[in-house]
Design an enzyme around this catalytic site. Structure first.
Site, PDB file in Angstrom:
ATOM      1  N   GLU A  51       0.892  -1.395   0.074  1.00  0.00           N
ATOM      2  CA  GLU A  51      -0.216  -0.059   0.206  1.00  0.00           C
ATOM      3  C   GLU A  51       0.892   1.045  -0.041  1.00  0.00           C
ATOM      4  O   GLU A  51       1.811   1.277   0.640  1.00  0.00           O
ATOM      5  CB  GLU A  51      -0.926  -0.067   1.257  1.00  0.00           C
ATOM      6  CG  GLU A  51      -1.800   1.174   1.482  1.00  0.00           C
ATOM      7  CD  GLU A  51      -2.695   1.389   0.049  1.00  0.00           C
ATOM      8  OE1 GLU A  51      -3.475   0.622  -0.370  1.00  0.00           O
ATOM      9  OE2 GLU A  51      -2.638   2.542  -0.281  1.00  0.00           O
TER      10      GLU A  51
ATOM     11  N   ASP B 260     -15.899  -2.192  -8.723  1.00  0.00           N
ATOM     12  CA  ASP B 260     -17.391  -1.669  -8.912  1.00  0.00           C
ATOM     13  C   ASP B 260     -17.487  -0.644 -10.037  1.00  0.00           C
ATOM     14  O   ASP B 260     -18.416  -0.149 -10.054  1.00  0.00           O
ATOM     15  CB  ASP B 260     -17.723  -0.827  -7.703  1.00  0.00           C
ATOM     16  CG  ASP B 260     -16.785   0.279  -7.299  1.00  0.00           C
ATOM     17  OD1 ASP B 260     -15.804   0.258  -7.239  1.00  0.00           O
ATOM     18  OD2 ASP B 260     -17.375   1.335  -7.083  1.00  0.00           O
TER      19      ASP B 260
ATOM     20  N   ASP C 255       4.895   1.411  -3.752  1.00  0.00           N
ATOM     21  CA  ASP C 255       4.341   1.046  -5.002  1.00  0.00           C
ATOM     22  C   ASP C 255       4.526  -0.646  -5.373  1.00  0.00           C
ATOM     23  O   ASP C 255       5.667  -1.024  -5.354  1.00  0.00           O
ATOM     24  CB  ASP C 255       5.050   1.841  -5.981  1.00  0.00           C
ATOM     25  CG  ASP C 255       4.355   1.678  -7.263  1.00  0.00           C
ATOM     26  OD1 ASP C 255       3.900   0.714  -7.812  1.00  0.00           O
ATOM     27  OD2 ASP C 255       4.233   2.664  -8.103  1.00  0.00           O
TER      28      ASP C 255
ATOM     29  N   TYR D 184     -13.668   0.017   0.927  1.00  0.00           N
ATOM     30  CA  TYR D 184     -14.125   0.392  -0.270  1.00  0.00           C
ATOM     31  C   TYR D 184     -15.453  -0.347  -0.912  1.00  0.00           C
ATOM     32  O   TYR D 184     -16.238   0.666  -1.376  1.00  0.00           O
ATOM     33  CB  TYR D 184     -12.823   0.276  -1.187  1.00  0.00           C
ATOM     34  CG  TYR D 184     -13.079   1.119  -2.412  1.00  0.00           C
ATOM     35  CD1 TYR D 184     -12.967   2.706  -2.404  1.00  0.00           C
ATOM     36  CD2 TYR D 184     -13.624   0.617  -3.600  1.00  0.00           C
ATOM     37  CE1 TYR D 184     -13.014   3.501  -3.796  1.00  0.00           C
ATOM     38  CE2 TYR D 184     -13.800   1.436  -4.583  1.00  0.00           C
ATOM     39  CZ  TYR D 184     -13.609   2.733  -4.816  1.00  0.00           C
ATOM     40  OH  TYR D 184     -13.821   3.478  -5.748  1.00  0.00           O
ATOM     41  N   GLU D 185     -15.407  -1.523  -0.653  1.00  0.00           N
ATOM     42  CA  GLU D 185     -16.615  -2.169  -0.975  1.00  0.00           C
ATOM     43  C   GLU D 185     -18.008  -1.569  -0.632  1.00  0.00           C
ATOM     44  O   GLU D 185     -19.002  -1.374  -1.024  1.00  0.00           O
ATOM     45  CB  GLU D 185     -16.489  -3.693  -0.970  1.00  0.00           C
ATOM     46  CG  GLU D 185     -17.909  -4.499  -1.598  1.00  0.00           C
ATOM     47  CD  GLU D 185     -17.716  -5.818  -0.972  1.00  0.00           C
ATOM     48  OE1 GLU D 185     -16.738  -6.543  -0.516  1.00  0.00           O
ATOM     49  OE2 GLU D 185     -18.995  -6.456  -0.972  1.00  0.00           O
TER      50      GLU D 185
ATOM     51  N   LYS E 177     -11.636   7.825 -16.546  1.00  0.00           N
ATOM     52  CA  LYS E 177     -11.429   8.789 -17.843  1.00  0.00           C
ATOM     53  C   LYS E 177     -10.322   7.843 -18.889  1.00  0.00           C
ATOM     54  O   LYS E 177      -9.300   7.512 -18.655  1.00  0.00           O
ATOM     55  CB  LYS E 177     -10.931   9.907 -17.468  1.00  0.00           C
ATOM     56  CG  LYS E 177     -11.862  11.012 -16.865  1.00  0.00           C
ATOM     57  CD  LYS E 177     -11.275  12.361 -16.550  1.00  0.00           C
ATOM     58  CE  LYS E 177     -12.311  12.926 -15.530  1.00  0.00           C
ATOM     59  NZ  LYS E 177     -11.795  14.160 -15.006  1.00  0.00           N
TER      60      LYS E 177
ATOM     61  N   ASP F  36      -7.611   1.438  -7.926  1.00  0.00           N
ATOM     62  CA  ASP F  36      -8.055   2.925  -8.348  1.00  0.00           C
ATOM     63  C   ASP F  36      -8.742   2.858  -9.873  1.00  0.00           C
ATOM     64  O   ASP F  36      -7.786   2.418 -10.854  1.00  0.00           O
ATOM     65  CB  ASP F  36      -7.037   4.116  -8.244  1.00  0.00           C
ATOM     66  CG  ASP F  36      -6.622   4.220  -6.809  1.00  0.00           C
ATOM     67  OD1 ASP F  36      -7.499   4.306  -5.800  1.00  0.00           O
ATOM     68  OD2 ASP F  36      -5.428   4.362  -6.431  1.00  0.00           O
TER      69      ASP F  36
HETATM   70  C1  LIG Z   1      -9.718   2.485  -4.283  1.00  0.00           C
HETATM   71  S1  LIG Z   1      -8.593   1.890  -3.074  1.00  0.00           S
HETATM   72  C2  LIG Z   1      -9.220   0.434  -2.704  1.00  0.00           C
HETATM   73  C3  LIG Z   1      -8.477  -0.068  -1.437  1.00  0.00           C
HETATM   74  C4  LIG Z   1      -8.809  -1.372  -0.646  1.00  0.00           C
HETATM   75  N1  LIG Z   1      -8.430  -2.770  -1.707  1.00  0.00           N
HETATM   76  C5  LIG Z   1     -10.480  -1.557  -0.312  1.00  0.00           C
HETATM   77  O1  LIG Z   1     -11.067  -2.333  -1.252  1.00  0.00           O
HETATM   78  O2  LIG Z   1     -10.979  -0.927   0.587  1.00  0.00           O
HETATM   79  C6  LIG Z   1      -7.008   1.664  -4.218  1.00  0.00           C
HETATM   80  C7  LIG Z   1      -5.998   1.312  -3.214  1.00  0.00           C
HETATM   81  O3  LIG Z   1      -4.763   0.900  -3.920  1.00  0.00           O
HETATM   82  C8  LIG Z   1      -3.418   1.941  -3.425  1.00  0.00           C
HETATM   83  N2  LIG Z   1      -2.747   1.662  -4.749  1.00  0.00           N
HETATM   84  C9  LIG Z   1      -2.880   2.440  -5.929  1.00  0.00           C
HETATM   85  N3  LIG Z   1      -1.827   1.856  -6.775  1.00  0.00           N
HETATM   86  C10 LIG Z   1      -1.087   1.375  -5.785  1.00  0.00           C
HETATM   87  C11 LIG Z   1       0.411   0.765  -6.256  1.00  0.00           C
HETATM   88  N4  LIG Z   1       0.886   1.032  -7.556  1.00  0.00           N
HETATM   89  N5  LIG Z   1       1.000   0.011  -5.348  1.00  0.00           N
HETATM   90  C12 LIG Z   1       0.346  -0.023  -4.232  1.00  0.00           C
HETATM   91  N6  LIG Z   1      -0.923   0.560  -3.753  1.00  0.00           N
HETATM   92  C13 LIG Z   1      -1.497   1.074  -4.634  1.00  0.00           C
HETATM   93  C14 LIG Z   1      -4.116   3.107  -3.052  1.00  0.00           C
HETATM   94  O4  LIG Z   1      -3.417   3.943  -2.552  1.00  0.00           O
HETATM   95  C15 LIG Z   1      -5.416   2.806  -2.439  1.00  0.00           C
HETATM   96  O5  LIG Z   1      -5.289   2.731  -1.186  1.00  0.00           O
END
Ligand SMILES: C[S@@+](CC[C@H](N)C(=O)[O-])C[C@H]1O[C@@H](n2cnc3c(N)ncnc32)[C@H](O)[C@@H]1O
Length: 236
Positions: A92, A177, A119, A217-218, A145, A141
């Protein structure tokens, strides 16, 4: 160690990251976990060295599962608690998410979780081929777009790398979603030669897998009237 830091830092710079890394300042207790617990369970990547997840756990584990973008860490902690014989790696980038994940790990006293607070692509680049049994990418994420499509985690390059890392018969789970991301996932993953979609009836993608729990998030998605989709792909 300088070598370790520069290795991870170089790889980090190789990937452009578009999401948020920092939010509000951390509360005292969470800052404490960041300072005390994180250094004990954070993975150190060494430049030029391949990371075998088996080396992160003593004794070795039965299997190794990775969660990419674990958000608040509730799903990661749940899976780790009910599967103590599995070694977990959580990735994360968002500081508050990492702090929340740490508090779940501390509350449940989990010994089978290691974190890559960075990352996920940096970690994927370092892992030993065929070293993962299962990978979770839950509600990535969506970047809905069209002009941001190249930022989506599901893309041919990441899928090729995941195909190298997941053992034959292993599993890639993706949830979303977002209608654009759902379509995008179905356009990219089942056509990849390494992945086979495990679905026969709509309940296979509309019901959350029985062994999983609802993520933050769900929950938000359902409250907003969006429909979560759950995809399970078998590594051929
Ligand atoms: C929309 S949130 C969903 C979080 C979680 N999986 C949930 O279902 O509640 C997407 C997460 O992915 C993380 N994220 C995005 N790109 C990432 C990457 N390249 N490496 C690690 N985490 C990443 C973001 O910081 C964010 O917390």
């Amino acid at each position: 160690m300088a070598g370790r830091e520069s290795g991870a830092e170089k790889q980090r710079q190789a990937f452009q990251f578009y999401g948020r890394r920092k939010g509000r300042p951390l509360r005292k207790g969470r800052q404490f976990l960041f300072d005390e617990l994180l250094p004990r369970i954070a993975i150190s990547l060494i430049e030029g060295e391949t990371l075998d997840p088996a080396r992160l756990f003593a004794p070795k584990k039965r299997a190794y599962w990775l969660e990419i973008g674990f958000g608040g860490g509730e799903h990661l902690a749940h899976q780790a608690a009910v599967n103590p014989e599995v070694g977990f790696i959580g990735c994360e980038v968002f500081e508050s998410g990492i702090a929340s994940g740490l508090s779940h790990i501390a509350e449940r006293n989990l010994e089978n979780v290691r974190l890559h607070p960075e990352d996920a692509r940096v970690l994927l680049a370092s892992l030993k081929p065929q070293s993962l049994d299962r990978v979770f990418l839950l509600f990535p994420d969506p970047w809905p777009k069209r002009r941001h499509a190249q930022r989506r985690f599901v893309n041919r390059g990441n899928l090729d790398r995941l195909a190298e890392l997941i053992v034959a018969g292993g599993e890639l789970r993706i949830a979303s979603d977002d209608p654009t991301y759902v379509e995008w996932t179905l356009q990219h993953v089942p056509v990849h030669p390494a992945f086979q979609w495990q679905a026969e009836t709509p309940s296979d993608w509309l019901d959350r897998p029985e062994d999983a729990i609802e993520t933050r998030y769900e929950k938000k998605a359902r409250e907003a009237g969006r429909v979560p989709h759950f995809f399970r792909f078998r590594r051929r």
